[in-house]
Design a protein around this motif. Structure first.
Motif, mmCIF file in Angstrom:
data_model
loop_
_atom_site.group_PDB
_atom_site.id
_atom_site.type_symbol
_atom_site.label_atom_id
_atom_site.label_comp_id
_atom_site.label_asym_id
_atom_site.label_seq_id
_atom_site.Cartn_x
_atom_site.Cartn_y
_atom_site.Cartn_z
ATOM 1 N N MET A 217 0.822 -1.204 0.000
ATOM 2 C CA MET A 217 0.000 0.000 0.000
ATOM 3 C C MET A 217 0.860 1.260 0.000
ATOM 4 O O MET A 217 0.653 2.185 -0.790
ATOM 5 C CB MET A 217 -0.926 -0.008 1.209
ATOM 6 N N VAL A 218 1.848 1.290 0.887
ATOM 7 C CA VAL A 218 2.723 2.460 0.984
ATOM 8 C C VAL A 218 3.531 2.634 -0.301
ATOM 9 O O VAL A 218 3.628 3.739 -0.850
ATOM 10 C CB VAL A 218 3.673 2.323 2.194
ATOM 11 N N GLY A 219 4.109 1.541 -0.790
ATOM 12 C CA GLY A 219 4.926 1.613 -1.997
ATOM 13 C C GLY A 219 4.127 2.010 -3.226
ATOM 14 O O GLY A 219 4.577 2.827 -4.041
ATOM 15 N N ALA A 220 2.932 1.424 -3.373
ATOM 16 C CA ALA A 220 2.100 1.760 -4.522
ATOM 17 C C ALA A 220 1.657 3.218 -4.479
ATOM 18 O O ALA A 220 1.652 3.910 -5.512
ATOM 19 C CB ALA A 220 0.878 0.839 -4.569
ATOM 20 N N THR A 221 1.295 3.703 -3.308
ATOM 21 C CA THR A 221 0.905 5.115 -3.173
ATOM 22 C C THR A 221 2.059 6.028 -3.532
ATOM 23 O O THR A 221 1.888 7.036 -4.236
ATOM 24 C CB THR A 221 0.443 5.410 -1.735
ATOM 25 N N LEU A 222 3.252 5.680 -3.071
ATOM 26 C CA LEU A 222 4.431 6.501 -3.363
ATOM 27 C C LEU A 222 4.743 6.506 -4.853
ATOM 28 O O LEU A 222 4.946 7.566 -5.454
ATOM 29 C CB LEU A 222 5.625 5.949 -2.580
ATOM 30 N N TRP A 223 4.750 5.330 -5.454
ATOM 31 C CA TRP A 223 5.124 5.219 -6.866
ATOM 32 C C TRP A 223 4.085 5.868 -7.783
ATOM 33 O O TRP A 223 4.431 6.633 -8.689
ATOM 34 C CB TRP A 223 5.300 3.748 -7.235
ATOM 35 N N VAL A 224 2.816 5.582 -7.537
ATOM 36 C CA VAL A 224 1.757 6.148 -8.381
ATOM 37 C C VAL A 224 1.714 7.659 -8.241
ATOM 38 O O VAL A 224 1.594 8.397 -9.243
ATOM 39 C CB VAL A 224 0.392 5.527 -8.019
#
Length: 256
Positions: free
Chosen positions: A52-59
């Motif tokens: 969740m954290v990684g996807a939010t950061l990347w997107v």
């Protein structure tokens, strides 16, 4: 002849148990399993949070959001998903260990829902350090940031079962005491899963991160035993926060 293979339904139930506890996701029958025995799956819950954290950061960054703002959004997503479970523990330990003069007073402060000066400072520092690391990862512009964050969240939660196996509960009526001592087998499984999830960042990164997690676990063990004579759920939350920061520090130093 009975099969020695683990029951897939039991494994899934253990995962549901840990994900349901460590996050705010509405998992059906999340409390149906023995929580102590299910702790091998603690790093799997970390995978959910890290994704969740990684996807939010990347997107966010891919859509043109600046790295500092993308880091703030990712941090907020993680806090929302976990309900600030571990941050709450960090604040309570900072207040109790910093403000109490006796073991009994420290435990009393840690049970108090109010946050004092030490707790506020600990929370600000934790959020600031993690935000800085997330901003650096976002600025790197690589998809590897997701793997790093999955590893950080998984490894930091993989330390919890081993800590529960080694350190006795500080009081008989707390959440940790109700769970009971974790056996060595699920603790070792959790550690192995946590280490494996660090390997996408490279063996050197995984090894350094693992050594940092071990050092922090042993250091917090000594501190908790000296301060309150054991561990509580708040101490476990503090362990997670410290280990997550350590892995992020290793990532920003070695991988960027």
């Amino acid at each position: 002849m009975a099969s020695s293979m683990p029951d897939p339904k039991a494994l899934l139930a253990d995962i549901a148990c840990c994900v349901g506890f460590y996050t705010r996701l509405p998992i059906p029958d999340a409390g149906a399993r023995d929580f102590a025995a299910a702790q091998w799956a603690a790093p799997v819950a970390g995978v959910v949070v890290g994704l969740m954290v990684g996807a939010t950061l990347w997107v966010s960054h891919a859509l043109g959001v600046t790295a500092p703002l993308a880091a703030a959004l990712a941090l907020a997503a993680g806090v929302a998903l976990t309900g600030a479970l571990h941050e709450d523990g960090l604040a309570d330990v900072a207040d109790g260990f910093g403000g109490g003069q006796t073991r009994e007073r420290k435990l009393e402060i840690m049970k108090d829902s109010r946050v004092g000066t030490y707790g506020v400072i600990a929370l600000v520092l934790s959020l600031l350090i993690r935000w800085s690391a997330l901003a650096m990862l976002a600025a790197s512009g690589t998809f590897t940031m997701i793997a790093v964050l999955v590893g950080a969240h998984a490894a930091s939660r993989a330390a919890i079962p081993a800590f529960m196996a080694r350190v006795q509960p500080a009081r008989p009526d707390g959440l940790s005491a109700g769970v009971g001592r974790v056996a060595s087998q699920p603790a070792l499984y959790a550690a192995a899963i946590g280490f494996a999830l660090l390997l996408p960042g490279g063996f050197a990164f995984a090894l350094v991160s693992a050594l940092l997690v071990i050092a922090l676990s042993l250091g917090l063990e000594r501190l908790a035993m000296r301060q309150i004579g054991g561990q509580t759920g708040d101490v476990l939350g503090t362990l997670q926060q410290c280990c997550e920061i350590a892995v992020l520090a290793a990532a920003t130093t070695m991988l960027i």
